[in-house]
Each structure stands twice: as structure tokens, then as C-alpha cells.
Design an enzyme around this catalytic site. Structure first.
Site, PDB file in Angstrom:
ATOM      1  N   SER A  14      43.751  36.051  59.460  1.00  0.00           N
ATOM      2  CA  SER A  14      42.647  36.639  59.954  1.00  0.00           C
ATOM      3  C   SER A  14      42.240  36.145  61.262  1.00  0.00           C
ATOM      4  CB  SER A  14      41.474  36.832  59.028  1.00  0.00           C
ATOM      5  OG  SER A  14      40.251  37.270  59.632  1.00  0.00           O
ATOM      6  N   SER A  16      39.131  37.152  62.856  1.00  0.00           N
ATOM      7  CA  SER A  16      37.944  37.199  62.605  1.00  0.00           C
ATOM      8  C   SER A  16      37.140  35.824  63.290  1.00  0.00           C
ATOM      9  CB  SER A  16      37.320  37.705  61.400  1.00  0.00           C
ATOM     10  OG  SER A  16      37.550  39.050  61.165  1.00  0.00           O
ATOM     11  N   THR A  59      37.917  41.930  53.905  1.00  0.00           N
ATOM     12  CA  THR A  59      38.978  42.671  54.433  1.00  0.00           C
ATOM     13  C   THR A  59      39.762  42.911  53.086  1.00  0.00           C
ATOM     14  OG1 THR A  59      40.666  42.708  55.985  1.00  0.00           O
ATOM     15  CG2 THR A  59      40.309  40.559  55.390  1.00  0.00           C
ATOM     16  N   LYS A  63      37.769  45.469  49.914  1.00  0.00           N
ATOM     17  CA  LYS A  63      36.516  46.312  50.276  1.00  0.00           C
ATOM     18  C   LYS A  63      36.017  47.040  49.280  1.00  0.00           C
ATOM     19  CE  LYS A  63      38.289  46.506  55.109  1.00  0.00           C
ATOM     20  NZ  LYS A  63      38.735  46.993  56.101  1.00  0.00           N
ATOM     21  N   ASP A  99      33.425  49.402  60.109  1.00  0.00           N
ATOM     22  CA  ASP A  99      34.434  50.046  60.467  1.00  0.00           C
ATOM     23  C   ASP A  99      34.348  51.489  61.183  1.00  0.00           C
ATOM     24  OD1 ASP A  99      36.724  48.218  60.507  1.00  0.00           O
ATOM     25  OD2 ASP A  99      36.834  48.604  58.166  1.00  0.00           O
ATOM     26  N   GLY A 123      47.179  57.802  55.522  1.00  0.00           N
ATOM     27  CA  GLY A 123      46.793  56.678  54.653  1.00  0.00           C
ATOM     28  C   GLY A 123      45.670  57.085  53.949  1.00  0.00           C
ATOM     29  N   GLY A 126      40.712  52.072  52.484  1.00  0.00           N
ATOM     30  CA  GLY A 126      39.417  52.009  52.928  1.00  0.00           C
ATOM     31  C   GLY A 126      39.387  52.270  54.773  1.00  0.00           C
ATOM     32  N   TYR A 207      47.470  45.728  63.501  1.00  0.00           N
ATOM     33  CA  TYR A 207      47.792  44.898  64.760  1.00  0.00           C
ATOM     34  C   TYR A 207      48.501  43.913  64.655  1.00  0.00           C
ATOM     35  CZ  TYR A 207      43.937  42.045  63.084  1.00  0.00           C
ATOM     36  OH  TYR A 207      43.300  41.352  62.442  1.00  0.00           O
ATOM     37  N   GLY A 226      45.235  48.482  67.998  1.00  0.00           N
ATOM     38  CA  GLY A 226      44.397  48.314  66.969  1.00  0.00           C
ATOM     39  C   GLY A 226      43.492  46.922  67.103  1.00  0.00           C
TER      40      GLY A 226
HETATM   41  N1  NAP Z   1      42.209  46.937  63.326  1.00  0.00           N
HETATM   42  C1  NAP Z   1      41.066  46.800  62.538  1.00  0.00           C
HETATM   43  O1  NAP Z   1      40.092  46.375  62.642  1.00  0.00           O
HETATM   44  C2  NAP Z   1      41.413  47.311  61.184  1.00  0.00           C
HETATM   45  C3  NAP Z   1      40.215  47.745  60.322  1.00  0.00           C
HETATM   46  C4  NAP Z   1      40.448  48.119  59.014  1.00  0.00           C
HETATM   47  C5  NAP Z   1      41.792  48.144  58.367  1.00  0.00           C
HETATM   48  N2  NAP Z   1      43.052  47.707  59.366  1.00  0.00           N
HETATM   49  C6  NAP Z   1      44.163  47.622  58.702  1.00  0.00           C
HETATM   50  O2  NAP Z   1      44.498  48.838  58.232  1.00  0.00           O
HETATM   51  C7  NAP Z   1      45.665  48.632  57.396  1.00  0.00           C
HETATM   52  C8  NAP Z   1      45.112  49.353  55.880  1.00  0.00           C
HETATM   53  O3  NAP Z   1      43.902  48.925  55.428  1.00  0.00           O
HETATM   54  P1  NAP Z   1      43.249  49.501  54.098  1.00  0.00           P
HETATM   55  O4  NAP Z   1      42.009  48.743  53.878  1.00  0.00           O
HETATM   56  O5  NAP Z   1      42.916  51.111  54.364  1.00  0.00           O
HETATM   57  O6  NAP Z   1      44.225  49.386  53.111  1.00  0.00           O
HETATM   58  P2  NAP Z   1      44.547  50.055  51.585  1.00  0.00           P
HETATM   59  O7  NAP Z   1      43.002  50.418  51.189  1.00  0.00           O
HETATM   60  O8  NAP Z   1      45.509  49.121  50.736  1.00  0.00           O
HETATM   61  O9  NAP Z   1      45.141  51.407  51.957  1.00  0.00           O
HETATM   62  C9  NAP Z   1      46.611  51.177  52.239  1.00  0.00           C
HETATM   63  C10 NAP Z   1      47.309  52.674  52.567  1.00  0.00           C
HETATM   64  O10 NAP Z   1      48.383  52.690  53.146  1.00  0.00           O
HETATM   65  C11 NAP Z   1      49.234  53.167  52.201  1.00  0.00           C
HETATM   66  N3  NAP Z   1      50.572  52.377  52.104  1.00  0.00           N
HETATM   67  C12 NAP Z   1      51.046  51.350  51.741  1.00  0.00           C
HETATM   68  N4  NAP Z   1      52.143  50.838  52.074  1.00  0.00           N
HETATM   69  C13 NAP Z   1      52.974  52.076  52.195  1.00  0.00           C
HETATM   70  C14 NAP Z   1      54.121  52.559  52.860  1.00  0.00           C
HETATM   71  N5  NAP Z   1      55.097  51.391  52.608  1.00  0.00           N
HETATM   72  N6  NAP Z   1      54.458  53.694  53.127  1.00  0.00           N
HETATM   73  C15 NAP Z   1      53.334  54.569  53.405  1.00  0.00           C
HETATM   74  N7  NAP Z   1      52.156  54.228  52.927  1.00  0.00           N
HETATM   75  C16 NAP Z   1      51.815  53.072  52.594  1.00  0.00           C
HETATM   76  C17 NAP Z   1      48.808  53.539  50.944  1.00  0.00           C
HETATM   77  O11 NAP Z   1      49.293  54.616  50.337  1.00  0.00           O
HETATM   78  P3  NAP Z   1      49.253  54.734  48.558  1.00  0.00           P
HETATM   79  O12 NAP Z   1      47.742  55.531  48.352  1.00  0.00           O
HETATM   80  O13 NAP Z   1      50.376  55.665  48.472  1.00  0.00           O
HETATM   81  O14 NAP Z   1      49.169  53.151  47.892  1.00  0.00           O
HETATM   82  C18 NAP Z   1      47.199  53.520  51.271  1.00  0.00           C
HETATM   83  O15 NAP Z   1      46.958  54.727  51.510  1.00  0.00           O
HETATM   84  C19 NAP Z   1      45.671  47.098  56.815  1.00  0.00           C
HETATM   85  O16 NAP Z   1      46.661  46.617  57.667  1.00  0.00           O
HETATM   86  C20 NAP Z   1      44.341  46.708  57.547  1.00  0.00           C
HETATM   87  O17 NAP Z   1      44.465  45.275  57.926  1.00  0.00           O
HETATM   88  C21 NAP Z   1      42.604  47.152  60.453  1.00  0.00           C
END
Ligand code: NAP
Length: 432
Positions: A14, A16, A59, A63, A99, A123, A126, A207, A226
Site C-alpha cells: 500500500s 497510503s 482497502t 471494505k 472513494d 466490475g 467496492g 495502478y 489510477g
Molecule cells: N486507485 C484507487 O485509489 C483505488 C480505489 C479503490 C480500488 N482500487 C483498486 O480497484 C481494484 C478493485 O477493488 P475492489 O475493492 O472493487 O475489489 P473487489 O470488491 O474485490 O471487486 C473486484 C471485482 O473484480 C472482478 N474480477 C476479479 N478478478 C477478475 C478477473 N480475473 N476477470 C474479470 N473480473 C475480475 C470481480 O468480479 P466477480 O464479481 O466476478 O468476482 C469483482 O467485480 C483493486 O485493485 C483496488 O486496489 C483502486
């Protein structure tokens, strides 16, 4: 000094702490920011409370757990059922979500105004939910959710009164879109370059070695980094912690190399926190040599630590400790179990920060007192140990916090469990 931190699993990668430490430095704020290692949300909260943290970022994958575990929720967090900020108020945790603000600020900074635009969200986790709410607030005209698991896409779309489409319809959805926000984790790469029209704007939440953004740029799309989302959500979290955002430009994506790039691992922390046993258990798991500084001092001088203290005083002990630390062979990167006072010396702090992933082993004072009754610790060889240990710990906490890349609970989990967790964190961060 106030302490803040971030929880998630894994967490060593992280960024952060980099962002918050930049802002604390810019404002001369007496505060520090830590990564807390825990496999489960309740364990992470336990550790945060034991350390007396005033606020947390949350994170993946905690969440949703944080939304369920918070004592109260701000409106945005309640609406999303997703919490990425926890604020400690009167011994209770209040959950919020930065977020949503982060996504909107990132899009606008990148020159994309959502009003009246057609947007695809890839996706349904969260990050996707935060993006959906941000685009709703930004008055996007059309929102399409596409997700690997169709039922989840449907559920999220239903919640936001918008449309879900099957994965097979992604090319058609992109052809008619102004914006794609990919909310997939590192390594997920389902988008084929040819599906990306030149007029599309792309924001990729992940990112860490992003895979979509380079493809989009090659297709002539505008891409928004990102890392800017990370910066903007951190700015908003800072506002939630302190009532005002950090100075403009104080938080940047200009970060030092990640902790996992450092070759050695140093276990730091107060006496009686299990550093020696953990050092051996971790070294075994990582097939690395283990150096126990106190043991090395004993071998080097042929005397017990208590004897050196009694005959030559603490200053001489610290001189020997420093000599041995700076002379450690680093060619085959070791696990170093440090003595509790090694960070009192500034050169030692710099040495460890430069060469080692510094892991702060944390146990609260009662556990420390229970574990240090054996009279081998000269600083605690007094009649009334509690006030002495309390004072020393309070003096050293800012030093441990300043150097720590990760904090590990060595009170409420066994050494074996702690070693497994730490080995996983190190491997995961090194493989990113
Ligand atoms: N830049 C930033 O500040 C920021 C902020 C927030 C999040 N993020 C990043 O965003 C990403 C997602 O975070 P999240 O909290 O939303 O995670 P999450 O709640 O675990 O959701 C992940 C999503 O990705 C899908 N997925 C996972 N593996 C996949 C694959 N191989 N092919 C297609 N779809 C896939 C999942 O689909 P299913 O429903 O089918 O499992 C789910 O919809 C993370 O990498 C996080 O670090 C970045």
C-alpha cells in the site's frame, strides 16, 4: 503523537503511508501512518485499537466488513455499504467513504466532466460501487455495469437503478461509451485492445502494473492514471480525519521505492514482543539467514547483556550493538531480530530504513510485563517495573512508527501464525 494507518490483506504494497506522511510533513503535524498486517478485519481492528490509532483507511478485502463492523456510518458509506475510512470518535468507529469524492475529483482533474456522458463500469465490487455513485452524483446520462459474475452485475445495477450487461456485450457497450472505469484487481485483463474506440476516456482503478491503460493509450484513448484516484481519495480521507484537506500539492504520486524492494527484513519493537522467536520462524519460511542482534552481541563479547550494562554501562552496549548492526553481511539478505533500543540511534534508524523491510512487532504493555520477568533485561531490572516500561515504551513508540513499513500483532496470535502472515506479506509484495 497521533497514529493513523491502513488495513487490508495483503497490505505491505500500500502507498497510503507515503501519501499521508507527505501531508503530515507539509503541515508539520505530529502524526505518523502505519500499515497494519492482519488476515481478518476483526484482527486488524483489534490491532488498531491496541495501538491507539485515531483513524484508518480500509482497502481490499475489508471494505464491506468495515461497513458491517463500524459503530456508525456516514450517509455515503451507508448508501454504498462500503467503507474505506474509519474514524475513531469517543472509543467508537465511524465509517465513511472517500472513494466517491476521489473518483469525481480524478475524472475532473483529468479533463472528463461526467454530466451527460455514457459510462461503462467494469466490475461490481467496492470500487465499482463508489464509481457508480460518483457518476450518479456527476449526472452521467447512462451507466452500464459489466461484471464477470452476472448475478453481481445485476444486483449492483439494481441498487443504482441502472443497466447491467453480460460480459459478451462489453465490445458493443464500449463502442457507444465516453468513459470506461475499470474496477478490476491487478492481473485481470479481459479487455481486448480492438474494443477500445479512440474517443474513449479510460480510468483504471488498479495502478500496480496496469494492463488496460497502455492498450488504451496505444488505441488513442485518453487515460487517467489510477494513482490520481488514490491521491484524491486520500485527500478526502485526510479531510475526514482532520476537518480540512492537506495543502494543495502536498500529496503526490512521487513515491520512494516500495518497502519490498529492500533486501533484508528487520524485526523492530519493544523488548518482550517476540522478535527473536519470530525472526527464527520467519527466516525458516523465507530460507534466509537469521541474525539476532542481542545474541550476536553475546557471542561477540563473550558476555551477557546484563553484564555489559553492569560493567560498562548502556552507552558501551549501544556502541557494540551499532558496530555489529552496521557490520552485518547483507549479500545474502538476512532476517534481523533487533534489540528493543536499537532505534534510539539515528544512524541505526537510517541503516535499517535503507536496507530492511522494517516490521514493528507490537504487544501491549501488560503482555510485555508478563513476558519480561526473567531479569535478563537490564532496563527492567528494577523493583517497580510497570512505570519504567510504560515510560520507555512511550518514548520509543514514535521511533518505531517512524521506521516501520508494517506492524504485526505478536500478542494475540502465536509466533507461528504471525510468521506465516508476515512471510505471505513479504512474498506478495515482492511478487507485485
Ligand atoms: N486507485 C484507487 O485509489 C483505488 C480505489 C479503490 C480500488 N482500487 C483498486 O480497484 C481494484 C478493485 O477493488 P475492489 O475493492 O472493487 O475489489 P473487489 O470488491 O474485490 O471487486 C473486484 C471485482 O473484480 C472482478 N474480477 C476479479 N478478478 C477478475 C478477473 N480475473 N476477470 C474479470 N473480473 C475480475 C470481480 O468480479 P466477480 O464479481 O466476478 O468476482 C469483482 O467485480 C483493486 O485493485 C483496488 O486496489 C483502486
Amino acid at each position: 503523537m497521533q497514529l493513523y494507518g491502513v488495513i487490508g490483506h495483503p497490505i505491505l504494497h500500500s502507498r497510503s503511508p507515503d501519501l499521508f506522511r507527505q501531508a503530515f510533513a507539509a503541515e508539520n503535524r505530529p502524526a505518523d501512518y502505519l500499515r497494519l498486517a492482519a488476515r481478518r478485519f476483526d484482527r486488524a481492528i483489534d490491532l488498531a485499537q491496541s495501538l491507539g490509532l485515531a483513524g484508518l483507511n480500509v482497502t481490499s478485502p475489508f471494505k464491506k466488513d468495515a461497513a458491517g463492523g463500524a459503530d456508525s456510518l456516514a450517509e455515503t458509506a451507508a448508501r454504498l455499504g462500503v467503507v474505506n475510512v474509519l474514524i475513531r470518535q469517543n472509543e467508537k468507529w465511524r465509517g465513511d467513504n472517500s472513494d466517491v469524492c476521489g473518483v469525481l475529483a480524478t475524472l475532473r482533474e483529468g479533463g472528463f466532466e461526467p454530466q451527460g456522458k455514457r459510462c461503462v463500469i467494469l466490475g461490481a465490487g467496492g470500487a465499482a460501487r463508489a464509481a457508480l455513485l460518483a457518476l450518479r452524483l456527476g449526472r452521467a446520462s447512462r451507466l452500464t455495469v459489466i461484471n464477470r459474475t452476472w448475478t453481481k452485475a445485476q444486483a449492483v445495477a439494481g441498487e443504482f437503478a441502472t443497466e447491467a450487461r453480460a460480459f459478451s456485450q462489453l465490445p458493443a457497450a464500449l463502442a457507444a461509451a465516453d468513459l470506461l472505469i475499470s474496477c478490476l484487481p491487478p492481473g485481470a485483463d479481459p479487455v481486448v485492445a480492438e474494443w477500445l474506440p479512440a474517443g474513449l476516456t479510460v480510468l483504471e482503478a488498479n495502478y500496480h502494473q496496469p494492463l488496460l491503460s497502455p492498450k488504451a493509450r496505444a488505441r488513442g484513448c485518453r487515460t487517467i492514471d489510477g494513482r490520481r484516484w488514490l491521491v484524491h481519495q486520500a485527500r478526502d480521507a485526510y479531510r475526514l480525519f482532520f476537518g480540512a484537506p492537506p495543502p494543495e500539492g502536498a500529496m503526490t504520486a512521487d513515491w520512494p521505492p516500495p518497502p519490498a524492494a529492500k533486501p533484508a527484513i528487520a524485526l523492530i519493537g519493544f523488548m518482550g514482543t517476540g522478535k527473536s522467536s519470530l525472526g527464527r520462524a520467519l527466516a525458516q519460511r523465507l530460507s534466509a539467514p537469521c541474525f539476532d542482534l542481542d545474541e550476536s552481541i553475546g557471542q561477540h563479547t563473550g558476555r551477557a547483556i546484563a553484564q555489559i550494562f553492569a560493567e560498562q554501562g548502556e552507552a558501551e552496549f549501544r556502541r557494540i550493538e551499532k558496530d555489529i548492526l552496521h557490520g552485518l553481511p547483507l549479500a545474502e539478505p538476512p532476517v534481523i531480530a533487533c534489540g528493543g533500543g536499537v532505534l534510539l540511534d539515528e544512524a541505526n534508524r537510517r541503516f535499517l530504513q535503507q536496507h530492511a523491510v522494517c516490521v514493528w512487532c507490537w504487544s501491549a504493555l501488560p503482555a510485555i510485563l508478563a513476558r519480561t520477568t526473567d531479569q535478563t533485561r537490564p532496563l527492567l531490572a528494577v523493583a517497580d517495573r510497570e512505570p519504567v516500561a510504560r515510560r520507555l515504551l512511550a518514548e520509543r513508540i514514535p521511533l518505531y512508527a517512524a521506521v516501520a513499513d508494517l506492524v504485526l500483532d505478536t500478542e494475540k496470535q502465536s509466533i507461528e501464525t504471525a510468521a506465516d502472515l508476515l512471510a505471505d506479506e513479504i512474498r506478495s509484495a515482492r511478487n507485485r
